[in-house]
Design a protein around this motif. Structure first.
Motif, PDB file in Angstrom:
ATOM      1  N   TRP A 236       6.883  -3.972  -2.814  1.00  0.00           N
ATOM      2  CA  TRP A 236       5.651  -3.901  -3.601  1.00  0.00           C
ATOM      3  C   TRP A 236       4.669  -4.974  -3.137  1.00  0.00           C
ATOM      4  CZ3 TRP A 236       3.687  -0.226  -6.368  1.00  0.00           C
ATOM      5  CH2 TRP A 236       4.514   0.695  -7.013  1.00  0.00           C
ATOM      6  N   MET A 237       5.186  -6.129  -2.754  1.00  0.00           N
ATOM      7  CA  MET A 237       4.307  -7.207  -2.319  1.00  0.00           C
ATOM      8  C   MET A 237       3.629  -6.899  -0.986  1.00  0.00           C
ATOM      9  SD  MET A 237       4.071  -9.315  -4.665  1.00  0.00           S
ATOM     10  CE  MET A 237       3.163 -10.555  -3.767  1.00  0.00           C
ATOM     11  N   GLU A 238       4.124  -5.887  -0.284  1.00  0.00           N
ATOM     12  CA  GLU A 238       3.515  -5.492   0.982  1.00  0.00           C
ATOM     13  C   GLU A 238       2.589  -4.295   0.806  1.00  0.00           C
ATOM     14  OE1 GLU A 238       6.800  -4.836   3.563  1.00  0.00           O
ATOM     15  OE2 GLU A 238       7.436  -6.938   3.556  1.00  0.00           O
ATOM     16  N   ARG A 239       2.287  -3.942  -0.429  1.00  0.00           N
ATOM     17  CA  ARG A 239       1.402  -2.800  -0.682  1.00  0.00           C
ATOM     18  C   ARG A 239       0.086  -2.972   0.070  1.00  0.00           C
ATOM     19  NH1 ARG A 239      -0.678  -1.763  -6.696  1.00  0.00           N
ATOM     20  NH2 ARG A 239       1.541  -1.554  -7.081  1.00  0.00           N
ATOM     21  N   MET A 240      -0.373  -1.904   0.693  1.00  0.00           N
ATOM     22  CA  MET A 240      -1.639  -1.941   1.413  1.00  0.00           C
ATOM     23  C   MET A 240      -2.804  -1.906   0.412  1.00  0.00           C
ATOM     24  SD  MET A 240      -0.913  -2.269   4.558  1.00  0.00           S
ATOM     25  CE  MET A 240      -2.520  -1.936   5.268  1.00  0.00           C
ATOM     26  N   ILE A 241      -3.619  -2.938   0.441  1.00  0.00           N
ATOM     27  CA  ILE A 241      -4.752  -3.049  -0.478  1.00  0.00           C
ATOM     28  C   ILE A 241      -6.026  -3.192   0.355  1.00  0.00           C
ATOM     29  CG2 ILE A 241      -5.796  -4.417  -2.327  1.00  0.00           C
ATOM     30  CD1 ILE A 241      -2.924  -5.338  -3.025  1.00  0.00           C
ATOM     31  N   ALA A 242      -7.009  -2.387  -0.002  1.00  0.00           N
ATOM     32  CA  ALA A 242      -8.283  -2.453   0.727  1.00  0.00           C
ATOM     33  C   ALA A 242      -8.883  -3.849   0.582  1.00  0.00           C
ATOM     34  CB  ALA A 242      -9.245  -1.401   0.178  1.00  0.00           C
ATOM     35  N   PRO A 243      -9.292  -4.501   1.683  1.00  0.00           N
ATOM     36  CA  PRO A 243      -9.847  -5.856   1.600  1.00  0.00           C
ATOM     37  C   PRO A 243     -11.199  -5.849   0.886  1.00  0.00           C
ATOM     38  CG  PRO A 243     -10.118  -4.988   3.806  1.00  0.00           C
ATOM     39  CD  PRO A 243      -9.271  -3.993   3.071  1.00  0.00           C
ATOM     40  N   PRO A 244     -11.573  -6.979   0.298  1.00  0.00           N
ATOM     41  CA  PRO A 244     -12.854  -7.030  -0.418  1.00  0.00           C
ATOM     42  C   PRO A 244     -14.037  -6.957   0.536  1.00  0.00           C
ATOM     43  CG  PRO A 244     -11.875  -9.222  -0.306  1.00  0.00           C
ATOM     44  CD  PRO A 244     -10.851  -8.266   0.237  1.00  0.00           C
ATOM     45  N   VAL A 245     -15.139  -6.432   0.027  1.00  0.00           N
ATOM     46  CA  VAL A 245     -16.395  -6.419   0.771  1.00  0.00           C
ATOM     47  C   VAL A 245     -17.315  -7.451   0.131  1.00  0.00           C
ATOM     48  CG1 VAL A 245     -16.150  -3.998   1.400  1.00  0.00           C
ATOM     49  CG2 VAL A 245     -17.362  -4.611  -0.696  1.00  0.00           C
ATOM     50  N   PRO A 246     -18.258  -8.003   0.896  1.00  0.00           N
ATOM     51  CA  PRO A 246     -19.176  -8.997   0.302  1.00  0.00           C
ATOM     52  C   PRO A 246     -19.989  -8.375  -0.833  1.00  0.00           C
ATOM     53  CG  PRO A 246     -19.281  -9.048   2.700  1.00  0.00           C
ATOM     54  CD  PRO A 246     -18.484  -7.825   2.342  1.00  0.00           C
TER      55      PRO A 246
ATOM     56  N   THR B  90     -15.329 -15.027  -4.379  1.00  0.00           N
ATOM     57  CA  THR B  90     -15.066 -13.744  -3.724  1.00  0.00           C
ATOM     58  C   THR B  90     -14.793 -12.718  -4.813  1.00  0.00           C
ATOM     59  OG1 THR B  90     -14.111 -14.788  -1.754  1.00  0.00           O
ATOM     60  CG2 THR B  90     -13.545 -12.476  -2.162  1.00  0.00           C
ATOM     61  N   PHE B  91     -15.604 -11.670  -4.851  1.00  0.00           N
ATOM     62  CA  PHE B  91     -15.401 -10.608  -5.834  1.00  0.00           C
ATOM     63  C   PHE B  91     -14.342  -9.630  -5.324  1.00  0.00           C
ATOM     64  CE2 PHE B  91     -19.634 -12.064  -7.037  1.00  0.00           C
ATOM     65  CZ  PHE B  91     -19.561 -12.068  -8.425  1.00  0.00           C
ATOM     66  N   LEU B  92     -13.235  -9.509  -6.041  1.00  0.00           N
ATOM     67  CA  LEU B  92     -12.225  -8.510  -5.718  1.00  0.00           C
ATOM     68  C   LEU B  92     -12.546  -7.257  -6.532  1.00  0.00           C
ATOM     69  CD1 LEU B  92      -8.952 -10.646  -5.526  1.00  0.00           C
ATOM     70  CD2 LEU B  92     -10.650 -10.147  -3.739  1.00  0.00           C
TER      71      LEU B  92
ATOM     72  N   LEU C  27      -2.101  -8.795  -6.657  1.00  0.00           N
ATOM     73  CA  LEU C  27      -1.256  -8.713  -5.473  1.00  0.00           C
ATOM     74  C   LEU C  27      -1.983  -9.223  -4.229  1.00  0.00           C
ATOM     75  CD1 LEU C  27       0.467  -5.260  -6.072  1.00  0.00           C
ATOM     76  CD2 LEU C  27       1.503  -7.522  -6.275  1.00  0.00           C
ATOM     77  N   TYR C  28      -3.264  -8.917  -4.115  1.00  0.00           N
ATOM     78  CA  TYR C  28      -4.049  -9.387  -2.972  1.00  0.00           C
ATOM     79  C   TYR C  28      -4.038 -10.916  -2.927  1.00  0.00           C
ATOM     80  CZ  TYR C  28      -8.039 -10.349   0.061  1.00  0.00           C
ATOM     81  OH  TYR C  28      -8.847 -10.823   1.062  1.00  0.00           O
ATOM     82  N   MET C  29      -4.282 -11.560  -4.073  1.00  0.00           N
ATOM     83  CA  MET C  29      -4.300 -13.028  -4.097  1.00  0.00           C
ATOM     84  C   MET C  29      -2.932 -13.605  -3.784  1.00  0.00           C
ATOM     85  SD  MET C  29      -6.869 -13.894  -7.302  1.00  0.00           S
ATOM     86  CE  MET C  29      -6.032 -12.829  -8.477  1.00  0.00           C
ATOM     87  N   LEU C  30      -1.875 -12.997  -4.301  1.00  0.00           N
ATOM     88  CA  LEU C  30      -0.526 -13.499  -4.041  1.00  0.00           C
ATOM     89  C   LEU C  30      -0.131 -13.270  -2.586  1.00  0.00           C
ATOM     90  CD1 LEU C  30       1.210 -12.313  -7.327  1.00  0.00           C
ATOM     91  CD2 LEU C  30       0.592 -14.659  -6.712  1.00  0.00           C
TER      92      LEU C  30
END
Length: 383
Positions: free
Chosen positions: A9-19, A29-31, A152-155
């Motif tokens: 689960w910790m390796e879940r693919m999450i779309a990176p944030p955009v500016p 940084t806005f997630l 999850l992205y932050m972790l």
């Protein structure tokens, strides 16, 4: 869930944030997923009817309220008058976070009211301790929970031992704190990672938090406006047709309002007082650390008394505190405003907004809060 499954689960693919947003890039940084092209705004009456008919508030947005010139002047006057006071509270909150979590802290503002406060905390700690802490703004929604993809992205970026510190603007009934407590409990059960559900706020009039700058219910200038004091970001949105499995909750970036934006003016003005208030901030934080305050949820007793007196069945139609009352007048269909006393100096903007919208003001002696906004019930059982 087994440890191997948790690791996956910790390796879940999450779309990176955009500016996103109008703050300086290093401030936050806005997630959030950019939904600027979506048709989400609904008029106040239409939105209120939908909400009271069961449509979740996070599935649409209010039309941004364009304040009148007198109201804009009041914002600037209030900011001038209260900047040092707000800076003291922000310094106290920052000192508490530093004392408890130190340089390993990751600042996590709850969009959108928490974002300006998170920026202030980040700037204070950089100025006072040279600590350039990561700061994110993420979505949490009453009735739906926190954005797990953002967590999850932050972790994934900072490690599962990252010391996340959640930040918001103020407390009302404590509904968001309760959502946060449950969200952290659910996250631990699902991923085996215990997050600290402490919610740091500038003001805690509802007695819902142990990390605060003050418990007095006064106007925080950022409560006066909407997107133009919150990085030009809308409230957060969560709809299955707009947000995919690996995406953050969404929001709109109102870039077209750039000329009217005061987001950086707000934080710059308050941060300019940090040197002069640092000693008081440390003193206030030390007092809280030495004698931790109780979290009594005292404000909820007020809510029950108000519901009984006015025959209000739905607790969500009662919005306590200066910040929430401001939002009732800006975004909802207000029925009446309750104040603790007629001469409360913190309520000038409330009186101005109420007058603009033709909303009656009543004195409700003994309020824990300075004021309380009542939303007009639109169903047949309205009092």
């Amino acid at each position: 869930m087994k440890e191997t499954e948790r690791a996956e689960w910790m390796e879940r693919m999450i779309a990176p944030p955009v500016p996103l947003g109008s703050y300086h890039p290093g401030d936050v940084t806005f997630l959030l997923k950019d939904l600027s092209g979506a048709d989400l705004e609904r008029g106040t009456s239409e939105r209120e009817t939908a909400i009271q008919s069961g449509v979740h508030y996070s599935e649409m947005l209010p039309v941004e309220y364009r304040p009148t010139e007198p109201y804009i002047r009041l914002f600037h006057e209030t900011l001038d008058e209260s900047a040092a006071r707000v800076a003291e509270a922000a310094a106290a909150v920052a000192e508490l976070i530093w004392a408890r979590k130190g340089p390993e802290a990751v600042l996590v503002s709850l969009a959108r009211a928490g974002t300006p406060i998170g920026v202030l905390v980040k700037r204070y700690l950089l100025q006072a301790y040279g600590a350039d802490l990561p700061h994110y703004s993420i979505s949490i929604i009453r009735g739906k929970g926190i954005d797990e993809n953002a967590l999850l992205y932050m972790l994934q970026r900072h490690g599962r031992e990252a010391r996340l510190q959640f930040i918001d603007g103020w407390t009302g009934k404590g509904a968001i704190r309760q959502v946060l407590i449950e969200a952290c409990r659910s996250f631990a059960a699902r991923y085996g990672i215990a997050l600290d559900d402490d919610l740091a706020v500038l003001a805690d009039p509802g007695h819902c938090s142990a990390t605060f700058g003050t418990r007095e219910d006064y106007l925080i200038p950022s409560a006066c406006l909407n997107s133009t004091v919150s990085g030009l970001m809308s409230r957060t949105v969560l709809r299955d047709d707009l947000i995919g499995p690996g995406e953050f909750h969404g929001a709109k970036f109102y870039a077209e309002w750039m000329e009217e934006d005061v987001s950086n003016l707000f934080v710059d003005k308050i941060a300019s007082h940090f040197d002069s208030v640092a000693e008081e901030g440390r003193r206030r934080a030390a007092a809280i650390l030495a004698s931790p305050p109780q979290v009594t949820w005292q404000g909820l007793a007020d809510i029950e008394a108000i519901r009984e007196r006015y025959g209000i069945a739905d607790i969500n139609l009662v919005k306590p505190g200066v910040g929430e009352t401001t939002r009732v007048l800006l975004r909802r269909v207000p029925w009446k405003i309750l104040v603790d006393r007629p001469d409360n100096p913190h309520l000038r903007h409330i009186r101005l907004l109420a007058e603009d919208r033709g909303v009656p003001i009543e004195v409700f002696p003994g309020l824990t809060y300075s004021c309380c906004g009542l939303i007009k019930p639109l169903k047949g059982d309205a009092p």
